[in-house]
Motif scaffolding. Structure first.
Motif, PDB file in Angstrom:
ATOM      1  N   GLY A   1       1.839   2.514  -4.700  1.00 33.00           N
ATOM      2  CA  GLY A   1       1.976   3.837  -6.154  1.00 33.00           C
ATOM      3  C   GLY A   1       1.142   3.196  -7.722  1.00 33.00           C
TER       4      GLY A   1
ATOM      5  N   THR B   1      -4.447  10.052   3.775  1.00 28.93           N
ATOM      6  CA  THR B   1      -6.825   9.496   3.702  1.00 28.93           C
ATOM      7  C   THR B   1      -5.686   8.662   4.754  1.00 28.93           C
ATOM      8  N   ASP B   2      -4.819   8.784   5.488  1.00 31.15           N
ATOM      9  CA  ASP B   2      -4.962   7.031   6.720  1.00 31.15           C
ATOM     10  C   ASP B   2      -4.244   8.023   7.986  1.00 31.15           C
TER      11      ASP B   2
ATOM     12  N   ARG C   1     -12.516   5.512  -0.341  1.00 33.42           N
ATOM     13  CA  ARG C   1     -11.700   6.549  -0.053  1.00 33.42           C
ATOM     14  C   ARG C   1     -11.861   7.493  -1.077  1.00 33.42           C
TER      15      ARG C   1
ATOM     16  N   SER D   1      -1.698   1.773  -8.256  1.00 34.79           N
ATOM     17  CA  SER D   1      -2.897   2.450  -9.412  1.00 34.79           C
ATOM     18  C   SER D   1      -2.722   3.558 -10.223  1.00 34.79           C
ATOM     19  N   THR D   2      -1.181   4.390  -9.520  1.00 28.53           N
ATOM     20  CA  THR D   2      -0.752   5.299 -11.306  1.00 28.53           C
ATOM     21  C   THR D   2      -0.664   4.698 -12.334  1.00 28.53           C
TER      22      THR D   2
ATOM     23  N   ARG E   1      -0.176  11.062   0.964  1.00 30.73           N
ATOM     24  CA  ARG E   1      -1.452  10.309   1.191  1.00 30.73           C
ATOM     25  C   ARG E   1      -1.701  11.266   2.190  1.00 30.73           C
TER      26      ARG E   1
ATOM     27  N   SER F   1       1.239  -0.847  -0.135  1.00 27.44           N
ATOM     28  CA  SER F   1      -0.020   0.501  -0.270  1.00 27.44           C
ATOM     29  C   SER F   1       0.688   1.009  -0.182  1.00 27.44           C
ATOM     30  N   GLY F   2       0.661   2.079  -1.003  1.00 27.37           N
ATOM     31  CA  GLY F   2       1.447   3.382  -1.111  1.00 27.37           C
ATOM     32  C   GLY F   2       2.593   3.226  -1.823  1.00 27.37           C
TER      33      GLY F   2
ATOM     34  N   ARG G   1       5.840   8.540   1.378  1.00 29.79           N
ATOM     35  CA  ARG G   1       4.404   8.636  -0.127  1.00 29.79           C
ATOM     36  C   ARG G   1       3.268   8.220   1.034  1.00 29.79           C
ATOM     37  N   LEU G   2       2.717   6.857   2.234  1.00 36.67           N
ATOM     38  CA  LEU G   2       2.197   6.940   2.916  1.00 36.67           C
ATOM     39  C   LEU G   2       1.787   7.949   3.797  1.00 36.67           C
ATOM     40  N   HIS G   3       2.679   9.015   4.345  1.00 36.47           N
ATOM     41  CA  HIS G   3       2.757  10.169   4.548  1.00 36.47           C
ATOM     42  C   HIS G   3       1.930  11.118   4.520  1.00 36.47           C
TER      43      HIS G   3
END
Lengths: 205, 205
Positions: free
Chosen positions: B22, B145-146, B50, B24-25, B143, B19-20, B139-141
């Motif tokens: 990328g 969303t979490d 999300r 999807s991109t 984002r 997760s994080g 990247r997770l930070h």
């Protein structure tokens, strides 16, 4: 997990395909695209140079006696007899290149390829075929360097070689040279992405 | 030798990665390059959408009850629980696409990937990693969303997932999205050149 500093070894790439399929042209295109960062292994052979072929470029042309001495001294990765002539690959040159991280391309026939596979299981074996057998016959006749009986021998040999295709990892059709070269470039890029070749990229976590 | 008329089946491609990273991109870039000739399998999940995620596009969002009914009816190629939520893949949709010669892309985690491998040994498994673990954390930070504890859970999960990398065929580093997508495109092109996928191109000789 393996640490980051492990040096990546070069890939050993074997190209085979029937006489007349256009391997040399595909290889030239490939080498151009990769801007010379692949080492093309120049084979040793006892066959006579064709018109336009140069010693040390297309092949290292040697006598039957010289070739048999190399066999005796165990200096060859593989060697085979093909249509009455010897063909073989120097072991030391290839090992040095691979250890230096350079990809090495071998243009060898099916017997040699099987020997390379046995000695180097991680080698990437690619077989090139023409769009059809009739097209192969047309190309061999168009080349006009060989007598009719030699062409017939090459076509018969091609039939035998086709039986070995299932031992190859990849099959590329040389219809258009640029497309065949592009497919081989994709294969090399993909092989570079193989997990076993990239474990050094993983963090120690 | 197999005749020319045998229809080529589509390729089943599995993409995994923490997760994080990328995914999807990279997938969006990939689908764009291939002009929609890959079918992206939309997974079913019980997790909450999300911001910006749409039902039927990113996931088919269903309730826990609905998901468990699909399990009971054996309608899933694979399913797994991940950070407290179910994720799964519809079997029938995928079979139909593959039989029609269309490549199918699955974005699933390591448990699901192992189940796909067991059921479809010819599936191509690709794992995407970030350039480093620190970069993944960034990247997770970024984002945003979490919550912090969710991020910590995802990083811990990523460490576990890394242990499964050796089961994947290919490893792609998502440093630049365009390069990661280009590597995956090369992998798909190379897989298409695999001898076992091309025996139908050989003349009956």
């Amino acid at each position: 997990m393996i640490g980051k500093k492990k040096k990546k070894k070069g890939q050993l790439i074997v190209l085979s395909g029937p006489s007349g399929v256009g391997k040399s042209t595909v290889i030239a295109e490939l080498m151009g695209e990769r801007r010379g960062d692949i080492y093309f292994s120049v084979s040793f052979t006892t066959r006579a140079p064709r018109v336009g072929e140069a010693d040390g470029v297309n092949y290292n042309f040697v006598t039957r006696e010289e070739f048999e001495e190399m066999i005796v001294r165990d200096e060859l990765l593989e060697h085979a007899e093909y249509v009455g002539n010897y063909y073989g690959t120097s072991l030391k040159v290839i090992q040095d290149k691979l250890n230096a991280g350079i990809d090495v391309l071998l243009d060898i026939e099916v017997q040699g390829a099987a020997k390379v596979r046995a000695k180097c299981p991680e080698a990437v074996l690619i077989f090139i075929i023409p769009p059809s057998f009739e097209e192969l016959s047309r190309r061999l006749h168009g080349r006009a360097t060989d007598q009719e009986d030699v062409i017939a021998g090459r076509l018969e040999k091609a039939r035998e070689e086709y039986q070995h295709i299932p031992s190859y990892d990849y099959l590329v059709v040389n219809d258009k040279v640029s497309e065949a070269a592009a497919e081989i470039l994709s294969i090399l890029k993909a092989e570079d992405c193989r997990t076993r070749n990239r474990l050094h990229l993983i963090d120690d976590i």
